[in-house]
Design a protein around this motif. Sequence first.
Motif, short mmCIF file in Angstrom:
data_model
loop_
_atom_site.label_atom_id
_atom_site.label_comp_id
_atom_site.label_asym_id
_atom_site.label_seq_id
_atom_site.Cartn_x
_atom_site.Cartn_y
_atom_site.Cartn_z
N PRO A 130 0.81 -1.23 0.00
CA PRO A 130 0.00 0.00 0.00
C PRO A 130 0.84 1.27 0.00
N GLN A 159 -6.25 2.86 0.50
CA GLN A 159 -4.98 2.33 0.99
C GLN A 159 -4.67 2.83 2.40
N ARG A 162 -6.63 0.84 4.73
CA ARG A 162 -5.99 -0.48 4.89
C ARG A 162 -4.84 -0.41 5.88
#
Length: 346
Positions: A130, A159, A162
């Motif tokens: 990421p 991202q 995440r």
Amino acid sequence: MQVVVVAFATVVSVVSGTSAVASLMYLSEHDLNVFYSVAAVAGIVSLVMASVLGRSLVRDNQYFRAAAASIGRGESVISPDRHTSTEFASLAGELAATADRLTESRQREERIESSRREIVAWISHDLRTPLAGIRAMAEALEDGMAPDPQRYYAQIRGQVDRLSGMVDDLFELSKIHAGALQLNFERVALYDLISDTVADLAPVALGKSLDLRFEGERGVTLQADARELARAVGNLVMNAIQYSPADSAIVVSVTRHVDGRAVISVVDAAGGIPEQDLGRVFEAGWRASEPRTVSAWGTGAGQSGGAGLGLAIVEGIVRAHAGQVTVTNVGNGCRFEMLLPQHPLA
């Protein structure tokens, strides 16, 4: 050797002193010779017995020295069948048991250290992807090369979410391992808690053409931390959603065990786990060797991408509730069960 010397000196001094006194007391030479004979025999028998006892003590001493050295090297200790006394036998047994406990402790520490190294390795690997994507998209936006800036912004946000999920998992796991997980116990209705969790994840399951359903008994309540328990259930459900094949079912249920504990189960069709790996499923950082099982059960929960933390967090939360979590292969999938007592503080 020192025991024999001490015994020899004692016997000799006693026999010599007694003989000297007897030589002044006995008038009959025959009686005196008889006394000398008896004293000599008694002295010899005493020395033989002291020698035998000394050899036994020396043997025990050598065993205890060797046992202490073995414990220092982390080796197991075997207690011999015979000892000088029951006290020494008991001490030898305690040494052997202590060596076994230390060996188990060392093995446990090695597993924990190996798990920590795996976590660092997987986190480093999972963070790189990421971060590389965010950097590439940021550079494209900065250079004005992004064909659709709004899509890039959305991807960057995804991202970041995440990464945030991974950080949350790490923080949660660190609290569990440090024993710093603080639970706020309250009366929780499992039907309401689990149905809400399933409802929150239903759109994700629908997007993958999965049949996510909840088959729960009403009226099952217990003392628990609602937030942490919901997280544990969500971890299991999200893992099943992410890796179950399309058009398969995921069934979440809650029942009452015969011993009074509440049972929360999640059954999926994501593929089974090799029998030899079932005992390691809940280890932090562990990932199985088979590709499909790696995806299904090695990753963390939620959409963080994980690093083998999700199931470890589940186990930590369940243990904090004085419960037990198990996994078994059923059909073409797995069945995870969380067994929770009614009153974990009792």
